[in-house]
Design a protein around this motif. Sequence first.
Motif, PDB file in Angstrom:
ATOM      1  N   UNK A 102       0.926  -1.229  -0.115  1.00 18.08           N
ATOM      2  CA  UNK A 102      -0.059  -0.173  -0.001  1.00 18.08           C
ATOM      3  C   UNK A 102       0.825   1.258  -0.117  1.00 18.08           C
ATOM      4  N   UNK A 103       2.242   1.172   0.379  1.00 21.04           N
ATOM      5  CA  UNK A 103       2.929   2.309   0.528  1.00 21.04           C
ATOM      6  C   UNK A 103       4.282   2.269  -0.607  1.00 21.04           C
ATOM      7  N   UNK A 104       3.900   1.296  -1.605  1.00 22.65           N
ATOM      8  CA  UNK A 104       4.780   1.469  -2.521  1.00 22.65           C
ATOM      9  C   UNK A 104       4.490   2.645  -3.690  1.00 22.65           C
ATOM     10  N   UNK A 105       5.282   3.065  -4.386  1.00 17.63           N
ATOM     11  CA  UNK A 105       5.331   4.281  -5.444  1.00 17.63           C
ATOM     12  C   UNK A 105       4.119   4.219  -6.250  1.00 17.63           C
ATOM     13  N   UNK A 106       3.681   2.844  -6.698  1.00 13.94           N
ATOM     14  CA  UNK A 106       2.802   2.637  -7.631  1.00 13.94           C
ATOM     15  C   UNK A 106       1.708   2.865  -7.082  1.00 13.94           C
ATOM     16  N   UNK A 107       1.225   2.168  -5.917  1.00 17.34           N
ATOM     17  CA  UNK A 107       0.111   2.401  -4.959  1.00 17.34           C
ATOM     18  C   UNK A 107      -0.302   3.842  -4.884  1.00 17.34           C
ATOM     19  N   UNK A 108       0.817   4.669  -4.346  1.00 16.36           N
ATOM     20  CA  UNK A 108       0.922   6.028  -4.000  1.00 16.36           C
ATOM     21  C   UNK A 108       0.080   6.954  -5.220  1.00 16.36           C
ATOM     22  N   UNK A 109       0.712   6.297  -6.432  1.00 11.67           N
ATOM     23  CA  UNK A 109       0.405   7.300  -7.748  1.00 11.67           C
ATOM     24  C   UNK A 109      -1.176   6.951  -7.594  1.00 11.67           C
ATOM     25  N   UNK A 110      -1.923   6.052  -7.411  1.00 10.29           N
ATOM     26  CA  UNK A 110      -3.196   5.672  -7.495  1.00 10.29           C
ATOM     27  C   UNK A 110      -4.052   6.295  -6.484  1.00 10.29           C
ATOM     28  N   UNK A 111      -3.314   6.916  -5.218  1.00 17.99           N
ATOM     29  CA  UNK A 111      -4.163   7.144  -4.297  1.00 17.99           C
ATOM     30  C   UNK A 111      -4.704   8.360  -4.501  1.00 17.99           C
ATOM     31  N   UNK A 112      -6.185   8.268  -3.840  1.00 17.70           N
ATOM     32  CA  UNK A 112      -7.119   9.230  -4.269  1.00 17.70           C
ATOM     33  C   UNK A 112      -8.058   8.983  -5.418  1.00 17.70           C
ATOM     34  N   UNK A 113      -7.962   7.975  -6.198  1.00 20.13           N
ATOM     35  CA  UNK A 113      -8.768   7.383  -7.369  1.00 20.13           C
ATOM     36  C   UNK A 113     -10.089   6.923  -6.656  1.00 20.13           C
ATOM     37  N   UNK A 114     -11.087   7.332  -7.281  1.00 24.05           N
ATOM     38  CA  UNK A 114     -12.331   6.531  -6.793  1.00 24.05           C
ATOM     39  C   UNK A 114     -12.706   5.564  -8.070  1.00 24.05           C
ATOM     40  N   UNK A 115     -13.204   4.439  -7.538  1.00 22.02           N
ATOM     41  CA  UNK A 115     -13.418   3.411  -8.737  1.00 22.02           C
ATOM     42  C   UNK A 115     -14.504   2.497  -8.346  1.00 22.02           C
ATOM     43  N   UNK A 116     -15.157   1.890  -8.958  1.00 20.74           N
ATOM     44  CA  UNK A 116     -16.131   0.747  -8.747  1.00 20.74           C
ATOM     45  C   UNK A 116     -15.505  -0.631  -8.351  1.00 20.74           C
ATOM     46  N   UNK A 117     -15.710  -0.912  -7.373  1.00 17.87           N
ATOM     47  CA  UNK A 117     -15.247  -2.353  -6.869  1.00 17.87           C
ATOM     48  C   UNK A 117     -16.397  -3.228  -7.011  1.00 17.87           C
ATOM     49  N   UNK A 118     -16.225  -4.168  -7.758  1.00 17.14           N
ATOM     50  CA  UNK A 118     -17.273  -5.204  -8.202  1.00 17.14           C
ATOM     51  C   UNK A 118     -17.424  -6.066  -7.059  1.00 17.14           C
ATOM     52  N   UNK A 119     -18.779  -6.377  -6.889  1.00 17.43           N
ATOM     53  CA  UNK A 119     -19.052  -7.385  -5.693  1.00 17.43           C
ATOM     54  C   UNK A 119     -19.110  -6.932  -4.362  1.00 17.43           C
ATOM     55  N   UNK A 120     -18.824  -5.617  -4.198  1.00 12.67           N
ATOM     56  CA  UNK A 120     -18.598  -5.156  -2.709  1.00 12.67           C
ATOM     57  C   UNK A 120     -19.874  -5.263  -2.156  1.00 12.67           C
ATOM     58  N   UNK A 121     -19.974  -5.746  -0.971  1.00 15.52           N
ATOM     59  CA  UNK A 121     -21.188  -6.000  -0.075  1.00 15.52           C
ATOM     60  C   UNK A 121     -20.818  -5.165   1.216  1.00 15.52           C
ATOM     61  N   UNK A 122     -21.616  -4.251   1.445  1.00 16.52           N
ATOM     62  CA  UNK A 122     -21.640  -3.268   2.425  1.00 16.52           C
ATOM     63  C   UNK A 122     -23.146  -3.147   3.230  1.00 16.52           C
ATOM     64  N   UNK A 123     -23.065  -3.056   4.523  1.00 13.55           N
ATOM     65  CA  UNK A 123     -24.396  -2.758   5.100  1.00 13.55           C
ATOM     66  C   UNK A 123     -25.022  -1.363   5.241  1.00 13.55           C
ATOM     67  N   UNK A 124     -25.896  -1.198   4.666  1.00  9.14           N
ATOM     68  CA  UNK A 124     -26.591   0.203   4.439  1.00  9.14           C
ATOM     69  C   UNK A 124     -27.842   0.254   5.224  1.00  9.14           C
ATOM     70  N   UNK A 125     -27.909   1.376   6.222  1.00 11.43           N
ATOM     71  CA  UNK A 125     -28.917   1.224   7.032  1.00 11.43           C
ATOM     72  C   UNK A 125     -30.177   2.335   6.186  1.00 11.43           C
ATOM     73  N   UNK A 126     -31.440   2.204   6.770  1.00 14.70           N
ATOM     74  CA  UNK A 126     -32.339   3.033   6.027  1.00 14.70           C
ATOM     75  C   UNK A 126     -32.112   4.441   6.265  1.00 14.70           C
ATOM     76  N   UNK A 127     -31.474   4.789   7.415  1.00 14.60           N
ATOM     77  CA  UNK A 127     -31.043   6.349   7.363  1.00 14.60           C
ATOM     78  C   UNK A 127     -29.935   6.491   6.329  1.00 14.60           C
ATOM     79  N   UNK A 128     -29.045   5.889   6.007  1.00 13.20           N
ATOM     80  CA  UNK A 128     -28.113   6.099   4.983  1.00 13.20           C
ATOM     81  C   UNK A 128     -28.962   6.128   3.530  1.00 13.20           C
ATOM     82  N   UNK A 129     -29.805   5.244   3.533  1.00 13.64           N
ATOM     83  CA  UNK A 129     -30.350   5.265   2.301  1.00 13.64           C
ATOM     84  C   UNK A 129     -31.293   6.585   2.209  1.00 13.64           C
TER      85      UNK A 129
END
Length: 259
Positions: A102-129
Amino acid sequence: MDEDSGTAGITVRFRCGHGADAAEARITLQRACPLCMLLGETKRSREELLRRAAPAGRAALAQETRIGASYQWICTRGHSRYEATVRETLTGPGCPKCQKNAQAPAARHEGGVPFMKPGLKTRTSQAEQKLRMLLGERIRLPHRVNAIRINRSFYGKPEVWPDIIIPGLKVAIEYDSPGRERTAHRGLKEASDREKDAALAEVGWAVIRVRADGLEPLGPYSIACAGVTAAVIDEVLRLLVLIRGEEAVAALMRTDSSG
């Protein structure tokens, strides 16, 4: 959280069923053991923790109560096994190799980039929705991003998954609630939230936290509230302007014609 809980040298059983056998226990405490409390704070289960442990230690870990106990763990990315305490495993940066990558130069170059992570499962409450829905009525929110790359390892991954991501402003929005048991986003979980915010700040992102149901403000851009209301949305928009400027926010605002 006090790992010893003043019970050193005493045969103790906890309400969660961990600790001494019922027949041997001299004291039964009417609360969960420290390990179960930390699992609750970090929204994880003991089954998840057991899957991460090396097979030889799983039987002991199944009955473990101490968060300072050390075990061998299996890296989810296939790296070498590593030793760490339960606390470090649940709240730390992952295996040494993941942290180094995570601290490698290549990883730092990508730091801050938003992206779509396929299959990501997170718990979403009604309040968050509700927060997303009401905010989405005022400002255009993207639907094809759910993660942001960072320059450090967070829970063993070089990315974080905020509740709402606004790439055009480089602002993430989090909804925090103590939950039914009133323990979420407090204690060690609050420290984890601070680490997450710091990781995002390192890559140029700001974080707005909506802190509901009695949670204290956390960070410079916090909104303390009882729940999600139109007034909360107004305050989110005010903070967006404060962080990125009126012109940048105006470019994303919805008009009557665009719905």
